[in-house]
Scaffold this motif. Structure first.
Motif, PDB file in Angstrom:
ATOM      1  N   GLY A   6       8.205  10.204  -0.551  1.00 26.14           N
ATOM      2  CA  GLY A   6       7.644   9.201   0.335  1.00 26.14           C
ATOM      3  C   GLY A   6       7.230   9.729   1.693  1.00 26.14           C
ATOM      4  O   GLY A   6       6.954   8.944   2.601  1.00 26.14           O
ATOM      5  N   ARG A   7       7.173  11.029   1.807  1.00 28.54           N
ATOM      6  CA  ARG A   7       6.832  11.610   3.095  1.00 28.54           C
ATOM      7  C   ARG A   7       5.646  12.553   2.930  1.00 28.54           C
ATOM      8  O   ARG A   7       5.562  13.283   1.945  1.00 28.54           O
ATOM      9  N   ASN A  36      -3.781   4.764   7.369  1.00 34.40           N
ATOM     10  CA  ASN A  36      -3.520   3.630   8.275  1.00 34.40           C
ATOM     11  C   ASN A  36      -4.153   2.326   7.771  1.00 34.40           C
ATOM     12  O   ASN A  36      -4.805   1.591   8.518  1.00 34.40           O
ATOM     13  N   ASP A  37      -3.987   2.036   6.455  1.00 33.86           N
ATOM     14  CA  ASP A  37      -4.480   0.794   5.853  1.00 33.86           C
ATOM     15  C   ASP A  37      -5.998   0.629   5.960  1.00 33.86           C
ATOM     16  O   ASP A  37      -6.528  -0.488   5.994  1.00 33.86           O
ATOM     17  N   SER A  77      -0.294   7.428  10.684  1.00 35.67           N
ATOM     18  CA  SER A  77       1.132   7.132  10.446  1.00 35.67           C
ATOM     19  C   SER A  77       1.431   6.928   8.968  1.00 35.67           C
ATOM     20  O   SER A  77       2.516   7.267   8.498  1.00 35.67           O
ATOM     21  N   THR A  78       0.461   6.364   8.218  1.00 33.22           N
ATOM     22  CA  THR A  78       0.680   6.140   6.780  1.00 33.22           C
ATOM     23  C   THR A  78      -0.578   6.499   6.017  1.00 33.22           C
ATOM     24  O   THR A  78      -1.696   6.444   6.549  1.00 33.22           O
ATOM     25  N   ASP A  80      -2.237   5.914   1.839  1.00 34.79           N
ATOM     26  CA  ASP A  80      -2.099   5.331   0.506  1.00 34.79           C
ATOM     27  C   ASP A  80      -2.856   6.203  -0.473  1.00 34.79           C
ATOM     28  O   ASP A  80      -4.056   6.474  -0.291  1.00 34.79           O
ATOM     29  N   ARG A  89       2.439   4.711  -1.239  1.00 30.73           N
ATOM     30  CA  ARG A  89       2.319   4.802   0.216  1.00 30.73           C
ATOM     31  C   ARG A  89       3.262   5.895   0.718  1.00 30.73           C
ATOM     32  O   ARG A  89       4.408   6.002   0.273  1.00 30.73           O
ATOM     33  N   PHE A  90       2.744   6.682   1.685  1.00 31.46           N
ATOM     34  CA  PHE A  90       3.515   7.766   2.282  1.00 31.46           C
ATOM     35  C   PHE A  90       3.532   7.589   3.798  1.00 31.46           C
ATOM     36  O   PHE A  90       2.537   7.190   4.410  1.00 31.46           O
ATOM     37  N   ILE A  91       4.681   7.916   4.368  1.00 26.86           N
ATOM     38  CA  ILE A  91       4.802   7.940   5.825  1.00 26.86           C
ATOM     39  C   ILE A  91       4.512   9.367   6.292  1.00 26.86           C
ATOM     40  O   ILE A  91       5.113  10.328   5.806  1.00 26.86           O
TER      41      ILE A  91
END
Length: 723
Positions: A6-7, A36-37, A77-78, A80, A89-91
């Motif tokens: 997840g990273r 970022n969406d 920051s994120t 997909d 989703r990854f941070i």
């Protein structure tokens, strides 16, 4: 550093581009990534994915994506990741990693797919050749992820400035490609490659030879390797740890040793043949299979890098399209500027040879040439040479061994070769000799030795600075006359002679000065060409503001000249005042010079040749230019006027330039007719024999016009009236 659940990790390429790495469950290869969406996603061409070498249920595939960040001030920051069947989703961790750390992660996790992943990412980075950051990141990935493909074993640079490399590789494709040269800063160059069989390398690999056209931006000894795209992938060929750096003279022979076996496209072979037909330090003109021969008689190189070349070119069928003077890194075209002259001896020497017999034209004997050229920059220590280019494209070379000497001596030695009646001599003077001397830098004369005889006290009066190119034969009688004059016997005298005269006459001069009881400073001047150089050196060894200059060839007509001259000088401080100069037949040698309003002469001596008594009664008269053979003047004015003065064969026109400089500086000049000195014309130097004396005067006049009228137009002329 490692990929975690997840990273995702990121590495910034430039202000707008970020490389993101991660691992997840997405199993397809058509992956899209959103940051970022964002609604839009990056297409699959910008994403590389691979099966992890050590997979787990939650991380089966790794991915690397190049993301364009429309708002670089807002960090990612994120992200997909979507492969069409599932989305994850990854941070993105805030700490960024370097491109080298990103390459290490790919190498650790991609295993056998590392090269394919690297090629896909590099292809995307290299599509913007003007973006240095993207190019640098791409090259870093190649160096980190691509195994070395062969080695560069020999590298060298031709005299034409192209780099030649030889070695072996399994990836080089014969032909033309674009290569990135690793030599300090990365440089892009056109690379022309040919392959050839080598028995000493691993099976399945070929030797290669390549020409790299860098435009002089890279030196051969700094090349550490090259990166290029061939066969659908990127490759790195480094320089071997024991790479041989070959001299420019040896490179053509290295190319010729493999040229017959080399295979490449016609364009690449043409470049190789051109490099093979390069200068090897040998004369190749005499071996041409065409009726073309060339040789040089004399080659002079001045201290400024100018060259004066005389020789001949026999080319009755006009095979030669150009003749260039060259050194590594610089060249000058000769056949556009040289002066041709008749050389019957050349025609006679080749008249019996079959290759020339049919083509020699009895009416055309202009085989000789004289050329002046300057090689700007380049390697001044390298051998210069002439390069003949034939109409068919072949080149031939003639090495030169120039004699290094000042421009003045080179011009005199060159002119001494010609008969004064030669029809080409005026053109040689105008187009070769005058340009050479007009642009030559004059070596500043300098003080070498100072010897005071007696108590030299420059406060006892205005110092008299005597310059003599002859030495004892001039200075001896002058010292006697100065000792007999009550005004000059106590004046401080500065006697300046050239180095040969100083070494020859020092003992006798010292004895003579002591006998007369004079106050004398004897000065030896080095690099002085004439009496004005000597007087300029004399001005350096005193500190007073005003001096009296005097040529050693002058003789006072009567006592009291020094007092009359200094009295007027003190009344006109800052001006230049000259007495009248006469010949021993009592005719005027000089009685003032004025600027010419038209015609070829720069200055007019209006009273020259008049009977002396016709103008001796004139009062102090303003003139445009004073005579520096004898005058009272500000010491600094002489120093400033002599700075960077031109190179002349004689001293008459040089005196004109010095006087014009003083005039342009706004310093007033006067003639004092009531005071006279006897003198003669400047004797012809040993270098200027009878046939050159008149020619040298004409050359000097042209030099003065060339130097003065091109850069000085604001002289001030005064009315011809008496004060």
């Amino acid at each position: 550093m490692r990929l975690g659940k997840g990273r995702a990790l990121c590495s910034r390429i430039d202000q707008e581009t970020v490389l993101v790495l991660g691992s997840g469950r997405a199993g397809g290869r058509a992956i899209s990534v959103r940051a970022n969406d964002a609604r839009s996603s990056l297409d699959g061409a910008s994403v590389a994915s691979w099966a992890l070498s050590a997979s787990s249920p939650t991380a089966m595939r790794g991915f690397a994506a190049l993301l364009t960040q429309p708002k670089p001030d807002i960090p990612i920051s994120t992200i997909d990741v979507d492969d069409g069947r599932m989305s994850e989703r990854f941070i993105v961790t805030p700490r960024q990693i370097s491109i080298e750390e990103a390459a290490t992660l790919i190498a650790q996790t991609a295993a056998g797919e590392t090269v394919a992943v690297a090629n896909r990412l590099v292809d995307q980075l290299m599509v913007q050749p003007t973006n240095r950051n993207r190019i640098s990141a791409g090259l870093s990935l190649i160096k980190a992820l691509q195994p070395s493909d062969g080695f560069i074993e020999l590298v060298g640079e031709t005299h034409d400035g192209v780099i030649v490399i030889m070695g072996w590789s399994r990836a080089f494709v014969p032909g033309r490609c674009q290569a990135y040269l690793l030599a300090g800063a990365t440089t892009v160059a056109d690379c022309f490659v040919a392959s050839f069989a080598r028995p000493d390398i691993p099976e399945g690999e070929l030797g290669f030879i390549a020409v790299l056209e860098t435009g002089g931006r890279v030196r051969a000894d700094t090349l550490k390797g090259i990166i290029y795209n061939a066969g659908g992938g990127w490759h790195l060929t480094p320089a071997h740890s024991r790479v041989q750096v070959s001299a420019a003279l040896d490179i053509p022979d290295h190319i010729r040793s493999v040229l017959l076996e080399a295979r490449a496209t016609p364009e690449a072979m043409l470049r190789l043949r051109s490099a093979a037909n390069g200068f090897t330090g040998k004369d190749t003109v005499s071996s041409l299979p065409l009726p073309v021969r060339m040789d040089v008689d004399r080659v002079f190189e001045t201290d400024d890098g100018d060259m004066l070349i005389s020789g001949w070119l026999l080319d009755p069928e006009h095979h030669v399209s150009s003749v260039k003077l060259r050194r590594p890194g610089t060249e000058a075209r000769l056949d556009d500027v040289w002066t041709r002259l008749d050389r019957l001896d050349v025609s006679q020497s080749f008249a019996d040879q079959a290759a020339f017999r049919a083509s020699l034209d009895g009416d055309d004997q202009a085989h000789g040439f004289v050329a002046h050229a300057r090689l700007s920059g380049g390697n001044l220590d390298a051998t210069p040479y002439l390069e003949l280019t034939l109409r068919e494209g072949r080149r031939a070379f003639l090495p030169l061994t120039p004699k290094r000497m000042p421009a003045r001596r080179a011009a005199l030695q060159q002119l001494s070769l010609f008969d004064a009646a030669n029809w080409a001599l005026p053109a040689i003077v105008d187009h070769q000799i005058v340009p050479l001397l007009s642009k030559a830098a004059c070596a500043a004369p300098r003080v070498e030795t100072i010897i005071d005889v007696g108590v030299f006290d420059e406060t006892a009066g205005v110092p008299i600075v005597v310059g003599s190119t002859v030495g004892m034969t001039e200075v001896g009688p002058l010292l006697a006359l100065l000792a007999l004059d009550p005004q000059t016997c106590c004046a401080p005298l500065v006697i300046v002679v050239s180095k040969p005269a100083f070494q020859r006459d020092l003992v006798r001069l010292r004895q003579l000065v002591r006998f007369y009881g004079l106050s004398v400073r004897l000065v030896c001047a080095a690099a002085a060409q004439d009496r004005f150089d000597l007087m300029a050196v004399g001005a350096e060894v005193v500190s007073c503001g005003t001096i009296v200059t005097m040529s050693g060839s002058l003789v006072p007509m009567a006592k009291g000249w020094y007092g009359a001259l200094t009295m007027v000088g003190m009344a006109h401080v800052g001006s230049v005042i000259s007495p009248m100069l006469a010949y021993d037949d009592h005719s005027v040698k000089w009685a003032g010079s004025w600027l010419s309003e038209d015609g070829d002469q720069m200055l007019l001596d209006r009273y020259a040749g008049y009977p002396l008594m016709a103008i001796a009664a004139l009062q102090l008269t303003r003139v445009d230019v004073a005579s520096l053979e004898c005058c009272i003047m500000p010491r600094e004015a002489l120093k400033d006027a002599m700075r960077d003065c031109g190179v002349y064969l004689g001293s008459k026109q040089k005196a004109c330039e010095i006087g014009l400089r003083i005039n342009q500086a706004g310093i007033a000049a006067y003639l004092l007719p009531s005071t006279q000195l006897l003198g003669c014309d400047e004797p012809t130097s040993a270098e200027q024999n009878g046939k050159l004396a008149v020619l040298a005067e004409r050359i000097d006049a042209e030099i003065l016009k060339s130097r003065w009228r091109s850069g000085h137009q604001s002289q001030t002329s005064f009315d011809r009236i008496s004060a």
